[in-house]
Design an enzyme around this catalytic site. Structure first.
Site, mmCIF file in Angstrom:
data_model
loop_
_atom_site.group_PDB
_atom_site.id
_atom_site.type_symbol
_atom_site.label_atom_id
_atom_site.label_comp_id
_atom_site.label_asym_id
_atom_site.label_seq_id
_atom_site.Cartn_x
_atom_site.Cartn_y
_atom_site.Cartn_z
ATOM 1 N N ASP A 58 0.855 -1.172 0.000
ATOM 2 C CA ASP A 58 0.000 0.000 0.000
ATOM 3 C C ASP A 58 0.903 1.238 0.000
ATOM 4 O O ASP A 58 2.102 1.143 0.273
ATOM 5 C CB ASP A 58 -0.900 -0.024 1.235
ATOM 6 C CG ASP A 58 -1.789 1.198 1.322
ATOM 7 O OD1 ASP A 58 -2.334 1.601 0.274
ATOM 8 O OD2 ASP A 58 -1.925 1.749 2.425
ATOM 9 N N ASP B 161 -2.003 -1.166 5.808
ATOM 10 C CA ASP B 161 -2.344 -0.674 7.142
ATOM 11 C C ASP B 161 -3.780 -0.198 7.273
ATOM 12 O O ASP B 161 -4.229 0.096 8.380
ATOM 13 C CB ASP B 161 -1.415 0.478 7.532
ATOM 14 C CG ASP B 161 -1.734 1.753 6.751
ATOM 15 O OD1 ASP B 161 -2.009 1.641 5.530
ATOM 16 O OD2 ASP B 161 -1.725 2.846 7.347
ATOM 17 N N ASP C 174 -7.244 -2.099 2.801
ATOM 18 C CA ASP C 174 -6.253 -3.134 2.501
ATOM 19 C C ASP C 174 -6.698 -4.518 2.979
ATOM 20 O O ASP C 174 -6.097 -5.528 2.588
ATOM 21 C CB ASP C 174 -4.916 -2.801 3.194
ATOM 22 C CG ASP C 174 -4.323 -1.497 2.709
ATOM 23 O OD1 ASP C 174 -4.399 -1.237 1.494
ATOM 24 O OD2 ASP C 174 -3.790 -0.737 3.539
#
Length: 825
Positions: free
Chosen positions: A507, A700, A704
């Site tokens: 990410d 995080d 996600d």
């Protein structure tokens, strides 16, 4: 006292007529308690328990089970606040269970409780003697569930790490005493063995030879009768279950060799091998002792943090300060923590600034600066100045309690490679026993005087201890080492997946970048003022946990609107009604859906690594906010290490596509995707997997979570959301991406060591078995070789705990040592 109780196996008192009928046969029992339990088991259709158990049930004759008043205590809110987690109407608790004897006990408890009204799930661990219980508070009470458990003979109570540590200490003391007895016995017997060896070469009088033999037998008796008792108990347990575990050949070899040596001493014919028995037992116990210490060290790495939480807290109120038990703390309480003290709960600093030592949580040696608005974790230690914080989570809801639950989940699971090794060992043992019988029969025809010793040598030399210890010793050591470096492994397959990984999907916001957005530019449209737009944006973003929302937290001014119907749209933004008008803040194309056709808007693209959000209403755009989020300092170095390891890197983010692509170019990542919805991230991972990739995903945020759940291995940042950490297989407790590269290196070294251990165990047996079967290996050499094989495997595995994945030594010491508080020790 002619018979034993069918339920608990205790003697039945004379004249007792208690019992139940099972399979048409009246089964006698010792007391009404055992009868009551048996009737509950039979009436609920769980009679298979009696067919498959291999240990007697816990006795109820002298056991006092909890009464209704005692059970009702567990429903008190003050007690549940300590041990129970809440999610809506669901409640979660970890229970310690007394009386667990075998796998049939686990089956009985799980089946019985799952039939109770309101029980959502129950998972019992025989090894840990614990259970994870989930129930619906609206349908049943905890006391009712515990009462149902008590009625079938098991006492349960909330799990406390201090009690677990006591159990570990007891196990350690018992193992150490048995090892000491075996070691002392071995040394004493060896002294007499030297005399017997010298006498066999130079000559020795018969009376001295017999004296040395009988003294050796006496010295060896405590080794066989006490130190080796776990092997005999384990073998008997396995045989009662009609399976051959690795304790079976050990027990046969020890018992057979000792009995044959006694016979040789009594008849004055043949050799004695008392020194071989003592050495064999000592070295096997030493290998198991080292493996046990590795397990205990890994468990203490987490539970030690829980024990560091103090028992008392200084609560502040209108009347000043008051020392209260941590169990009395409520969410919203203000607590003062003095220098050198530990935080009693999770919360947020509201007054003061200073340094906090989080080494027990993250493994980092440097303390972290904390000020107003910063989060603090229970169990971490305050440094140089007093801090006041507001309690946000207590008891079972704290970060440390969550970590212990995740570790327990990993401990209950077994990786595929461990299952394979166990299956091989289960097949190998009966094959060896059959082979030993065949070898004995053949040698009886060749030389009956050597048949017994050759058979015993085959049993000893082929014991699969090394094979069974090869995998768990390495996995336990590696997991503990990763935890000390800051990676909390919560699933059993993580190490195996990390070692085989080919692709890493990351990410952007909060992962590759620090997630600390700063407003770079405010560009209002039309007549809207920058101050009004900023105030409205602040109110909207206050409903979001996204890192972008924190950039607006410092905006000041009077409220500009009265918000209602607020809703957060994942990967898009926030929508609400402000004074009756629909307003949105977030992705530009999503905000622009409020009006058709879209008016002309002019704003520059965000800077490299930055991002931007649009504020608009149903009447048109209001303001463009340009934000900047710089890459983490160690991001470029970490990504280069991952490339050096042969991994292909991808960044998939819900942020602006231009910003994602610029950051990717800046960090040297070839594959970059922006404006990805949660399902897009999952599909991206699955597309890589369809092409044969083994994917690690690092993230995080809430968006996600689907991707984390779909990847073969997933790592969530400890600073991320609870949902992401729950979906992930492991959690980065340190704010350092380099731990990812270190974890992959450690996993590859672990796989290498497991392969070495398995190769050694197999090669040893391939070479040693034929030699023993041909009579070239005496029992004492067989004992030495087999024990040495197990020690080599365990010692090789323990190497993982002494060095870093890159070969350098890992030293982690606190920068300073604070005052030790007795209550929190």
């Amino acid at each position: 006292m002619s018979e034993t109780c069918f339920h608990c196996s205790l003697p039945i008192p004379a004249g007792s007529r208690f019992g139940v009928t099972l399979d048409g046969v009246f089964r006698q029992m010792c007391c009404p308690g055992c009868v009551a339990v048996a009737e509950i088991i039979l009436s609920t259709g769980l009679d298979q328990y009696y067919r498959y158990r291999n240990e007697p049930a816990p006795s109820l004759r002298d056991q006092t089970l909890p009464d209704a008043e005692e059970l009702a205590r567990y429903d008190r809110p003050a007690l549940q606040k300590i041990f129970v987690r809440r999610e809506g109407e669901l409640r979660f608790i970890t229970l310690a269970i007394d009386g667990l004897r075998c796998a049939a006990c686990v089956w009985l408890i799980e089946q019985h409780l799952r039939r109770q009204n309101g029980v959502v799930d129950i998972a019992v661990s025989l090894t840990a003697q614990r259970a994870e219980l989930t129930w619906n508070e609206a349908a049943t009470r905890l006391s009712t569930v515990l009462g149902a458990l008590a009625r079938i003979g098991y006492r349960a109570y909330p799990y406390q790490p201090a009690l677990q540590e006591s159990a570990r200490q007891a196990e350690h003391r018992d193992a150490l005493k048995r090892l000491a007895v075996a070691g002392l016995g071995m040394m004493q017997v060896m002294m007499f063995a030297v005399g017997l060896y010298a006498g066999a070469i130079q000559g020795i009088a018969d009376n001295y030879r017999d004296f040395f033999r009988w003294v050796s037998a006496i010295m060896c008796a405590p080794v066989v009768g006490y130190a080796a008792l776990p092997f005999f108990s384990g073998a008997w347990r396995d045989l009662r279950r009609l399976r051959a575990g690795m304790d079976v050949p050990i027990a046969l070899a020890i018992g057979g060799t000792y009995a044959a040596s006694l016979a040789a001493a009594a008849t004055r014919r043949g050799d004695v091998y008392f020194e071989s028995i003592a050495m064999f037992v000592f070295l096997i116990l030493l290998g198991r002792f080292l493996e046990m210490r590795g397990r205990h060290r890994a468990a203490r790495s987490v539970e030690g943090a829980l024990r560091s939480t103090p028992k008392w807290a200084l609560r502040l109120d209108a009347n000043g300060s008051q020392a209260v038990s941590v169990y009395e703390l409520e969410i919203g309480d203000r607590v003062l923590v003095k220098p050198g003290e530990s935080f009693p709960a999770d919360g947020c600093v509201v007054d003061g600034s200073g340094w906090v030592n989080e080494a027990m949580l993250t493994g980092e040696q440097w303390p972290r600066a904390k000020g107003v608005g910063d989060p603090v974790v229970g169990g971490t230690q305050n440094g140089e100045s007093p801090l006041t914080f507001v309690v946000e989570r207590v008891g079972a809801e704290t970060t440390l309690s969550s970590i212990v639950r995740l570790v327990d989940r990993a401990a209950r699971e077994r990786p595929a490679i461990a299952e394979v090794a166990d299956r091989v060992a289960r097949v190998f043992v009966p094959v060896v026993i059959v082979l030993a019988i065949l070898v004995g029969a053949i040698w009886w025809q060749i030389d009956s005087s050597r048949a017994l010793w050759v058979t015993l040598s085959v049993l000893v030399v082929s014991c699969p201890c090394a094979l069974s210890l090869a995998t768990p010793a390495a996995l336990t050591t590696a997991t503990g080492q990763l935890l000390r470096r800051g990676l909390l492994v919560t699933r059993a397959h993580v190490l195996e997946g990390l070692a085989r990984a080919t692709h890493v999907v990351l990410d952007k916001t909060g992962t590759l970048t620090a997630g600390r957005f700063q407003l770079q530019r405010v560009a209002p449209f039309g007549a809207a003022s920058a101050a009004d737009c900023l105030n409205l944006a602040r109110q909207l973003e206050s409903y979001s946990e996204h890192p972008i929302a924190k950039a607006f937290a410092g905006a000041s001014g009077d409220p500009a609107a009265n918000l209602s119907n607020v809703r957060a749209v994942v990967a898009r933004g926030i929508e609400a009604k402000a004074n009756g008008v629909v307003v949105r803040i977030g992705a530009a194309e999503w905000v622009a859906d409020l009006w058709k056709p879209a008016p002309a808007m002019s704003f520059d693209s965000p800077a490299a690594g930055g991002s931007g959000v649009l504020l608009g209403s149903s009447s048109g755009p209001l303001c463009w906010f340009e934000l900047n989020d710089a890459p983490r300092p160690q991001a470029a170095r970490t990504l280069q290490r991952l490339r050096d390891l042969g991994l292909e890197l991808h960044v998939v983010s819900g942020d602006d596509a231009v910003a994602v692509e610029k950051l990717a170019r800046q960090l040297g990542i070839r594959h970059a995707v922006g404006r990805a919805l949660p399902q897009d991230k999952l599909e991206y991972v699955r597309a890589l997997q369809r092409d044969g990739a083994v994917v690690i995903m690092v993230g995080d945020g809430v968006n996600d979570s689907p991707g984390l759940g779909g990847a073969q291995v997933s790592l969530a940042l400890g600073s991320g959301t609870d949902i992401a950490m729950t979906a992930a297989d492991s959690v980065l407790m340190r704010d350092d991406l380099e731990v990812v590269a270190e974890a992959i290196l450690t996993a590859r070294r672990t796989r290498s060591i497991i392969v070495q251990n398995l190769a050694w165990a197999v090669a040893y047996n391939v070479v040693a078995l034929p030699l023993a079967a041909c009579g070239f290996v005496a029992p004492y050499w067989a004992a030495f070789g087999m024990s040495l094989s197990s020690l080599i495997v365990v010692t090789n595995a323990l190497r993982l705990g002494r060095s870093r994945g890159d070969g350098s030594m890992q030293v982690s010491r606190p920068l300073w040592t604070a005052q030790r508080i007795e209550e929190g020790a």
